[in-house]
Design an enzyme around this catalytic site. Structure first.
Site: not given
Length: 319
Positions: A129, A72, A171, A127, A103, A125, A11
């Protein structure tokens, strides 16, 4: 090390362009040739490479998204795809690769290192995360976008005396919800890392109403579930008029904040340093404002957790 490549994967996140710019210009500063790979790992397999000069990355530091595009790649998950990627990198006489992404992108980079090709990751990202780093590129911008949206929603919530449920991205991580919730004074913040009871949320709304509060904001991280479902439950339990806003991909776009531009520039430059120092199989991280290299295996072995002290403080201040 004479020639390096850079790609963005997964993303998009505001600040990726600033990181690309940093890699290119830091590379040229050290006398390296720099090649851009378009469309992520698909580009590696298809040989979608372009030389990147100093002027190639001019006027992009303020732009959201990624000028190298992203995609992707199911094919890269196969041994054949990974072999083809390394073959193309060798064909272009590239000595090291910088992967900007999350990740999944880092796990792809590690696949290349296992095949003997030097690769370094830069965490990009919204996120936030990625274990092992305090912040990721794009997170600060996304939080500020959410805050701006909630500020606007609050105007309508106040005018119509309603409860608004705002679903944010992240996410499986609740970082965006936690930071935006504290910054915007949300009554409740629902994140996957902390259990919640609907009765407690309803009680909090009732206490606010009792002291004369005319509107409420509840933030739901997408990892918890559907904001629409949460809104329906609250309406059924309270009878209050509720509205739900799902912010969606608006959170991923936009011009990066100063914080993200600086972070991306620092991380991109560090990635080049790691390759020059022959420190492969690592990701760039920021810890206590120091930019460092962290082994992929160390990062993969850690579990991400948002700063729960911020979550706790938000709950106290929303009393």
């Amino acid at each position: 090390m004479k020639r390096i490549a850079v790609l963005t994967s997964g993303g998009d996140a505001p600040g990726m362009n600033a990181a690309i710019r940093s890699v290119v210009r830091k590379g040229h500063h050290h006398g390296l040739e720099v090649v851009g790979v378009r469309r992520g790992y698909n580009g590696l397999i298809q040989g979608d490479f372009i030389p990147m000069e100093l002027g190639t990355v001019g006027d992009i530091i303020h732009r959201g998204g990624t000028v190298l595009y992203s995609a992707r790649s199911e094919i890269f998950k196969t041994s054949e795809g990974q072999d083809k990627a390394v073959e193309n990198l060798r064909k272009w006489k590239i000595d090291g690769l910088v992967v900007i992404g999350g990740d999944g992108s880092f796990r792809g980079a590690q696949k290349l290192t296992k095949r003997g090709f030097p690769a370094v990751g830069v965490p990009g990202t919204i996120d936030n995360d990625i274990p092992g780093t305090d912040f990721t590129i794009g997170f600060d911008t996304a939080v500020n976008t959410v805050i701006e949206c909630i500020d606007r929603i609050r105007d309508t919530a106040t005018s119509h005396e309603r409860t608004y449920i705002v679903e944010v991205m992240g996410r499986n991580a609740g970082d965006i919800a936690v930071w935006a919730g504290l910054a915007d004074g949300a009554e409740s913040i629902l994140i996957p890392e902390a259990p919640y009871q609907m009765n407690e949320i309803v009680d909090r709304l009732a206490r606010g109403s009792k002291r004369g509060k005319k509107h409420s904001i509840i933030i739901v991280a997408e990892g918890v579930g559907s904001g629409v479902d949460i809104g329906r439950q609250i309406k059924e339990m309270t009878g209050a008029e509720t509205r739900v806003t799902v912010l969606g991909h608006i959170q991923r776009g936009g011009s990066p904040t100063a914080s993200d531009r600086v972070l991306a520039s620092r991380m991109g430059a560090k990635a080049v340093d790691l390759l020059l120092e022959e420190q492969s199989d690592q990701m760039v991280a920021i810890r206590r404002n120091e930019v460092i290299g962290v082994d992929f295996d160390e990062a993969f072995g850690m579990k991400h957790q948002p700063d729960m002290s911020i979550y706790d403080l938000a709950e106290i201040l929303a009393i």
